[in-house]
Scaffold this active site. Structure first.
Site, PDB file in Angstrom:
ATOM      1  N   SER A  35       0.835  -1.215   0.000  1.00  0.00           N
ATOM      2  CA  SER A  35       0.000   0.000   0.000  1.00  0.00           C
ATOM      3  C   SER A  35       0.863   1.256   0.000  1.00  0.00           C
ATOM      4  CB  SER A  35      -0.970  -0.005   1.184  1.00  0.00           C
ATOM      5  OG  SER A  35      -0.285   0.100   2.407  1.00  0.00           O
ATOM      6  N   HIS A  85       9.185   3.440   8.349  1.00  0.00           N
ATOM      7  CA  HIS A  85       9.113   2.562   9.523  1.00  0.00           C
ATOM      8  C   HIS A  85       7.950   3.016  10.406  1.00  0.00           C
ATOM      9  CE1 HIS A  85      10.505  -0.190  12.583  1.00  0.00           C
ATOM     10  NE2 HIS A  85      10.358   0.784  13.465  1.00  0.00           N
TER      11      HIS A  85
HETATM   12  C1  GRF Z   1       4.143  -0.661   6.726  1.00  0.00           C
HETATM   13  O1  GRF Z   1       3.599  -0.527   7.996  1.00  0.00           O
HETATM   14  C2  GRF Z   1       5.573  -0.224   6.755  1.00  0.00           C
HETATM   15  O2  GRF Z   1       5.814   0.838   7.594  1.00  0.00           O
HETATM   16  C3  GRF Z   1       6.237  -1.462   7.277  1.00  0.00           C
HETATM   17  O3  GRF Z   1       5.571  -2.519   6.637  1.00  0.00           O
HETATM   18  C4  GRF Z   1       4.256  -2.107   6.302  1.00  0.00           C
HETATM   19  C5  GRF Z   1       4.094  -2.300   4.826  1.00  0.00           C
HETATM   20  O4  GRF Z   1       2.777  -2.124   4.405  1.00  0.00           O
HETATM   21  N1  GRF Z   1       7.652  -1.412   7.096  1.00  0.00           N
HETATM   22  P1  GRF Z   1       2.457  -2.057   2.858  1.00  0.00           P
HETATM   23  O5  GRF Z   1       3.014  -3.327   2.211  1.00  0.00           O
HETATM   24  O6  GRF Z   1       3.079  -0.813   2.296  1.00  0.00           O
HETATM   25  O7  GRF Z   1       0.963  -2.028   2.788  1.00  0.00           O
END
Ligand code: GRF
Length: 198
Positions: free
Chosen positions: A14, A110
């Site tokens: 996402s 993060h």
């Molecule tokens: C997000 O919370 C990001 O901060 C973490 O992993 C998650 C990834 O979500 N490192 P997406 O795949 O971008 O939906």
């Protein structure tokens, strides 16, 4: 000149989608490839549908040999000629050999207010500590995990009835605002931190 952006992910993607959707019009960058260590990552399917080049480099055949895995990643990247790498939920640790090569050109998002809560399970740890605030951080990637100069943060107030799940959902909404805002600046060579409140 327009910057070419490689986006690395391991899951739904996402954040990748938020970055891609922002890279239009006067944006100083465009996506050149989406790379995943998981062939079945939802983000890979979406990128393909958009007509964006994709690469899959499965980490498993390398059986813990991170350097060989990174050599394969570098080989997959070369034809796409990226200027910038955005890590967006890429769940593999990178060695200094790779991070040094991309120093100042690779960024990560993060889900915590770094330097607090590096690593996993950030939302649960925030609740366990009873923190009043939580959020997300975009930072330059260095060899140390979830470290490196901070390029932006988005902050929210933890509610009394928040769970780890509700915090994850609320922080993700902020991630989708923060990461594109930081990439716009970063691609222009502007490293002043972006600060958002949710
Ligand atoms: C997000 O919370 C990001 O901060 C973490 O992993 C998650 C990834 O979500 N490192 P997406 O795949 O971008 O939906």
């Amino acid at each position: 000149m327009t910057k070419r952006v490689a986006i690395f992910l391991s899951g739904g993607g996402s954040n990748m989608r938020a970055l891609v959707e922002d890279m239009q019009g006067d944006h100083p960058a465009r996506p050149c490839v989406v790379l995943s260590n998981q062939a079945e990552a939802g983000g890979i399917a979406w990128a393909r549908e958009q007509g964006i080049a994709t690469e899959v480099v499965d980490h498993r055949p390398f059986a813990g040999d991170r350097v060989q895995f990174e050599t394969a990643i570098s080989a997959a990247l070369t034809p796409h000629q990226p200027d910038i790498i955005c890590l967006a939920g890429f769940m593999r640790k990178l060695t200094a050999g790779f991070t040094d090569q991309w120093a100042g050109k690779m960024i990560n998002i993060h889900p915590s207010l770094l330097p607090k809560y590096k690593g996993l399970h950030t939302h649960r740890r925030v609740l366990d500590e009873g923190d009043a605030q939580h959020g997300c951080t975009v930072h330059e990637v260095t060899a140390a995990l979830d470290d490196g100069p901070i390029l932006g943060q988005a902050v929210l107030s933890v509610a009394v009835d928040d769970s780890a799940q509700s915090l994850a959902e609320r922080v993700l909404v902020l991630e989708h605002k923060l990461y594109p805002a930081v990439l716009r600046r970063f691609a222009d060579g502007d490293r002043r931190p972006v600060m958002l409140t949710g």
